[in-house]
Design an enzyme around this catalytic site. Structure first.
Site: not given
Ligand code: CP
Ligand code: NVA
Length: 330
Positions: A107, A134, A137, A230, A271, A316
């Site tokens: 990540r 992502h 997700q 989001d 998400c 998830r």
């Molecule tokens: N939705 C999601 O990716 O959550 P986190 O940032 O908590 O992993």
């Molecule tokens: N768009 C958001 C998604 C988090 C799961 C981010 O990248 O922060």
């Protein structure tokens, strides 16, 4: 027969509809096994490395708990404490970790980083979120939609918000792949990039999906089955962006009026994490600075009977386990 052994999981553009549907079937089986407390340690003895250059609750916990459920061990590598990024390149890190581990999750920032990691690694690499995509997700999202409506083809999903972010991009891709109708409700400045729209439209020609970009929130959300939003500013973006994003995206907030404009049986997805009140540090800071108590979704919709956000969050785990299992099994 779908065979994903040894494959990376970097973005859904790399997968066929059949492969994505297969991962959903495996996810449902794993969910039943977990619920019934049936042992499913199919990957006993394997180990995975989890690199997180950005924060995470759901993704990290799903990979960690999922690895243990499948009989594996996981090592968490956070933004500090390893050599990555300071004294060691991605290419060197990849070539080290694949000697020790059976799979690597990443990540972080640019999609090119996770693609590079995969290039230099001899074991599967999974994208746990980049600036552009992502994909894990998405599996949880479509799994939740399928559980609700019993099908995916023909379902209309409207994403309200920053449609160029990782979640907006990925939703457009997954909807196209699975023959769903994707609507984006956003100001023109935040429409997804034209190249990706064109790629997705070509995919739709094969699958029967559709894509519509709409500035008018009421036109966009009329009779849709799924409303999705989001955060307005994503991880890695500067705090200074908040003022402009609030101005641009406040008209696209998912509130009761918008929810009532959707189908009678429509559901709400997010998400997460979500700013639906001021009970978080950033939520409070934004309130102090701009005087708003809710952002991308109102507390009323978030807490309503139409909200499936916690089912989605649970999924998830099951979908991430499916990705690990199908790419690592022998
Ligand atoms: N939705 C999601 O990716 O959550 P986190 O940032 O908590 O992993
Ligand atoms: N768009 C958001 C998604 C988090 C799961 C981010 O990248 O922060």
């Amino acid at each position: 027969m779908v065979d994903l052994r040894g494959r990376d999981f970097l973005k859904l553009l790399d997968f066929t509809p059949k492969e994505i549907n297969h991962l959903l079937t495996v996810s449902s089986t794993l969910k039943k096994q977990k619920r019934n407390h049936e042992s499913h340690r199919y990957l006993k003895g394997k180990q995975v490395a989890l690199i997180f250059e950005k924060d995470s609750t759901r993704t990290r916990c799903s990979f960690e708990a999922g690895a243990v459920d499948l009989g594996m061990q996981a090592t968490y590598i956070g933004p500090t404490g390893s050599q990555l990024g300071k004294k060691e390149t991605i290419a060197d890190t990849a070539r080290v970790l694949c000697r020790i581990y059976d799979g690597i999750e990443y990540r972080g920032f640019d999609q090119t980083i996770v693609e590079d990691l995969a290039k230099y690694s001899s074991v599967p690499v999974w994208n746990g979120l980049t600036n552009e995509f992502h994909p894990t997700q998405m599996l949880a999202d479509v799994m939740t939609i399928k559980e609700e409506f019993g099908k995916l083809k023909g379902i209309t999903l409207c994403f309200c918000g920053d449609a160029r972010n990782n979640v907006g991009n990925s939703l457009m891709v997954v909807c196209s792949k699975l023959g769903m109708n994707f609507v984006c409700a956003a100001p023109k400045e935040l429409f997804p990039n034209e190249e990706l729209v064109s790629i997705c439209k070509n995919i739709c020609n094969e699958t029967g999906g559709t894509i519509r970009l709409e500035e008018d929130i009421m036109k966009a959300t009329k009779d849709v089955d799924v409303l999705y939003t989001d955060v307005w500013v994503s991880m890695g973006e500067p705090m200074e962006l908040w003022e402009n994003r609030i101005k641009l995206l406040q008209p696209y907030q998912v509130n009761k009026k918008v929810m009532d404009n959707a189908n009678k049986n429509a559901i709400f997805l997010h998400c997460l994490p979500s700013f639906h009140n001021i009970d978080t540090k950033i939520g409070k800071e934004i309130y102090d600075k701009f005087g708003i108590t809710e952002m991308e979704v109102t507390d009323e919709v978030f807490e309503s009977s139409k909200s499936r956000v916690f089912e989605e969050a649970e999924n998830r785990l099951h979908t991430i386990k499916a990705v690990m299992l199908e790419t690592l099994k022998e």
